[in-house]
Design a protein around this motif. Structure first.
Motif, PDB file in Angstrom:
ATOM      1  N   GLY A 247      -5.196   2.553   0.400  1.00 36.99           N
ATOM      2  CA  GLY A 247      -4.940   1.861   1.652  1.00 36.99           C
ATOM      3  C   GLY A 247      -4.549   2.821   2.775  1.00 36.99           C
ATOM      4  N   GLN A 248      -3.878   3.896   2.427  1.00 34.13           N
ATOM      5  CA  GLN A 248      -3.519   4.893   3.449  1.00 34.13           C
ATOM      6  C   GLN A 248      -4.773   5.576   3.979  1.00 34.13           C
ATOM      7  OE1 GLN A 248      -0.794   7.193   1.066  1.00 34.13           O
ATOM      8  NE2 GLN A 248       0.988   5.932   1.609  1.00 34.13           N
TER       9      GLN A 248
ATOM     10  N   SER B 263      -1.375   3.057  -7.966  1.00 35.91           N
ATOM     11  CA  SER B 263      -2.432   3.904  -8.528  1.00 35.91           C
ATOM     12  C   SER B 263      -1.865   5.112  -9.251  1.00 35.91           C
ATOM     13  CB  SER B 263      -3.401   4.362  -7.429  1.00 35.91           C
ATOM     14  OG  SER B 263      -4.049   3.257  -6.852  1.00 35.91           O
TER      15      SER B 263
ATOM     16  N   SER C 245       0.844  -1.184   0.000  1.00 33.96           N
ATOM     17  CA  SER C 245       0.000   0.000   0.000  1.00 33.96           C
ATOM     18  C   SER C 245       0.885   1.240   0.000  1.00 33.96           C
ATOM     19  CB  SER C 245      -0.870  -0.026   1.260  1.00 33.96           C
ATOM     20  OG  SER C 245      -1.594   1.168   1.377  1.00 33.96           O
ATOM     21  N   GLY C 246       0.596   2.165  -0.903  1.00 32.29           N
ATOM     22  CA  GLY C 246       1.379   3.390  -0.975  1.00 32.29           C
ATOM     23  C   GLY C 246       2.635   3.268  -1.820  1.00 32.29           C
TER      24      GLY C 246
ATOM     25  N   SER D 296      -2.938   7.283  -0.730  1.00 32.46           N
ATOM     26  CA  SER D 296      -3.323   6.113  -1.517  1.00 32.46           C
ATOM     27  C   SER D 296      -4.563   5.495  -0.874  1.00 32.46           C
ATOM     28  CB  SER D 296      -2.175   5.109  -1.547  1.00 32.46           C
ATOM     29  OG  SER D 296      -2.162   4.327  -0.371  1.00 32.46           O
TER      30      SER D 296
END
Ligand SMILES: Nc1ncnc2c1ncn2[C@@H]1O[C@H](COP(=O)(O)OP(=O)(O)OP(=O)(O)O)[C@@H](O)[C@H]1O
Ligand SMILES: Nc1ncnc2c1ncn2[C@@H]1O[C@H](COP(=O)(O)OP(=O)(O)OP(=O)(O)O)[C@@H](O)[C@H]1O
Ligand SMILES: [Mg+2]
Ligand SMILES: [Mg+2]
Lengths: 265, 244
Positions: free
Chosen positions: B143-144, A43, A38-39, B141
């Motif tokens: 998930g963040q 995206s 994640s991050g 993001s």
């Protein structure tokens, strides 16, 4: 067909690059998976391809070529022409990318209105067809609904319908099945396979779920902190992961056996 | 497990009014005669296919949706919630740090320095990188964002937390971290959770008991081990088979 060369994206208010120089190719008719933390920049990479980076908030360099056409530096009006016609996008959070005041069916048929000469009733027909293909029960009813009247998973499927309705040559799928239970997930994956097989559509599938990638992708790429740390054939990466983070991802896939381990800690 | 009841849901039916053509309005029931309880320190899982009424049930529990029949009794005050869509629970103009601190400010129990310390500790526990602490929701993001909304709910140390797909946008390593955090808080504070997930493996790892929902009804419920090892309903068997 899609070639990313040394893509860098840095947001002005961050110290580290969100994408720190990645190169990736997707051939005609290929489905490539992009996994990772994640991050890690998945995206942002997809948004760069779709021409949707918030350009004022970041600096970027490198090349993104779709059939030879530059996407990264193209101006908005050129990009708009590509959208829906050549590139279909399924965003990670469907609610935020839908228009809350527009009926679902109209949003699904929107790209057809922009890019084709179909009549309103032909567009409606196509939209309903796409909505049925993503396993939405009672498409007629969903057609008339507004986004807030759908469940999380129904919205996600409506978004997929909107991306495939115009039969683009490249689909960018950012976590397209996170809100879906396994049975519907399996049906959507079958649908994507079928579209890929019959129409030769290329796809970039972003997911943190490695089980899904294994079912769909010929190749996978794993990202960590803005970098590609591993790429390879899906089977190779699964069976012989090279990078420690890839190993971690594969080990951490939740299983029923995992329960004991956890409850004790 | 303590016998203290946290939540009772008794014979709840609920649905939505839709304004139809020509000013006629129709009512569609999406929850039918739902009953269950949550005890102190218990983690109850709620699973079932998409569109089956899970989020609607949380709305009824939070009194955002009025039941047409039955009732909901809270024995431990208002629950906290992590919504399925983090965008809907986060204020778009607040930074992550601010969103998590806000509930503490409202409670008025802590000094500014105490609040800072608690907020930072919580953001570290959900593994939000430091560089994101001053970011607004649209600068994070997926998930963040989800981790910020989890932190904002947990910082209030609620006795009862409802979490609607809280880990679906997270990669497995961070997902594991969050699930461990939930278990740790349960141990320390005797919290109760209603944990909604379409991922039956996650439910199995985390929950004590499970409710299986289909078409607005709870078709099967019981201790996780029983339901997973000896499912009674064909629907549960299908879900389990597909998950393996
Ligand atoms: N508009 C923005 N301004 C500043 N930073 C941003 C912005 N958008 C994204 N970022 C940062 O860029 C990094 C990469 O984000 P990205 O959304 O690509 O992650 P991701 O791999 O998709 O993660 P997830 O799995 O959680 O969705 C993150 O650290 C994020 O906080
Ligand atoms: N505001 C609303 N108005 C009308 N109908 C609604 C509304 N919200 C939900 N519904 C309908 O209620 C049903 C149950 O939706 P709900 O969101 O509770 O499902 P869910 O189990 O949470 O699904 P998912 O796993 O996809 O999130 C769906 O048919 C949905 O279309
Ligand atoms: Mg993302
Ligand atoms: Mg829901």
């Amino acid at each position: 067909m899609l070639e990313i060369r040394d893509l860098h994206v840095k947001f002005h208010n961050r110290n580290r690059e969100a994408v720190g120089g990645i190169s990736l190719t997707i051939h005609d008719g290929e489905i490539v998976g992009l996994a990772g933390e994640s991050g890690s920049g998945k995206s942002v990479t997809a948004m760069s391809i779709a021409g949707l980076l918030p350009r004022k908030q970041c600096s970027y360099r490198g090349d993104i070529l779709l059939n030879g056409k530059d996407l990264l530096h193209a101006d908005r009006s050129q990009l708009r022409k590509l959208h829906g016609k050549e590139i279909g996008v399924v965003f990670q959070e469907p609610m935020s990318s839908m228009d809350p005041l527009m009926r679902i069916g109209e949003q699904v048929g929107e790209v057809l209105r922009i890019h084709t000469k179909l009549t309103a009733s032909q567009r409606r027909e196509k939209a309903l067809e796409a909505m049925a293909s993503v396993e939405l029960e009672d498409p007629e009813k969903v057609y008339r609904s507004y986004p807030h009247e759908l469940s999380g998973g129904m919205l996600q499927r409506a978004m997929i319908a909107a991306a495939i309705v115009s039969e683009p040559s490249l689909l960018l799928l950012d976590e397209p099945t996170t809100a879906l239970d396994v049975t519907i997930q399996a049906q959507i994956l079958e649908l994507l396979k079928k579209i890929n097989r019959e129409k030769g559509t290329s796809m970039l599938l972003i997911s943190h779920n490695l089980n899904i990638m294994r079912k769909l992708c010929t190749r996978v790429a794993v990202m960590q902190r803005g970098l590609l740390v591993e790429t390879g054939n899906t089977a190779d990466v699964y069976e012989h992961p090279q990078h420690p983070y890839t190993k971690q991802l594969i080990d951490a896939i939740p299983t029923r056996e995992g329960r004991q381990k956890w409850q004790r800690t | 497990m303590a016998e203290n009841l946290i939540l009772e849901v008794q014979h709840v039916s609920a649905g939505y009014h839709e304004s139809g053509l020509f000013g006629r309005s129709s009512y569609e029931e999406v929850l039918h005669d739902v009953s269950f309880t949550v005890h102190q320190g218990e983690i109850v899982g709620l699973a079932g296919k998409s569109g089956t009424g899970k989020s609607s049930l949380t709305r009824v529990i939070l009194r955002l949706l009025e039941p047409s029949r039955g009732r909901v009794i809270h024995h431990a005050g208002k629950p906290q919630i992590v919504f399925q869509d983090p965008y809907s629970s986060l204020n778009p103009v607040y930074t992550a740090e601010w969103s998590v601190e806000e509930p503490l400010k409202i409670s008025g129990q802590y000094t500014a320095a105490e609040r800072k310390r608690m907020v930072h500790e919580m953001l570290e526990q959900v593994e939000l990188p430091r560089e994101c602490w001053s970011a607004r929701p649209d600068e994070l993001s997926g998930g963040q964002r989800q981790r910020v909304s989890i932190a904002a709910a947990l910082i209030q140390k609620p006795r009862f937390l409802i979490a609607d797909e809280p880990v679906s946008a997270l990669d497995v390593t961070i997902q594991a971290q969050i699930l461990k955090l939930l278990l740790q808080l349960r141990k320390e504070l005797d919290l109760s959770y209603l944990f909604i997930s379409h991922d039956l493996n996650v439910v199995y790892q985390l929950c004590d008991s499970v409710l299986i929902m289909n078409d607005g009804r709870i078709v099967e419920q019981g201790p996780v081990e029983d339901v997973y090892n000896h499912p009674k309903e064909e629907y549960t068997r299908q879900l389990l088979a597909a998950a393996m």
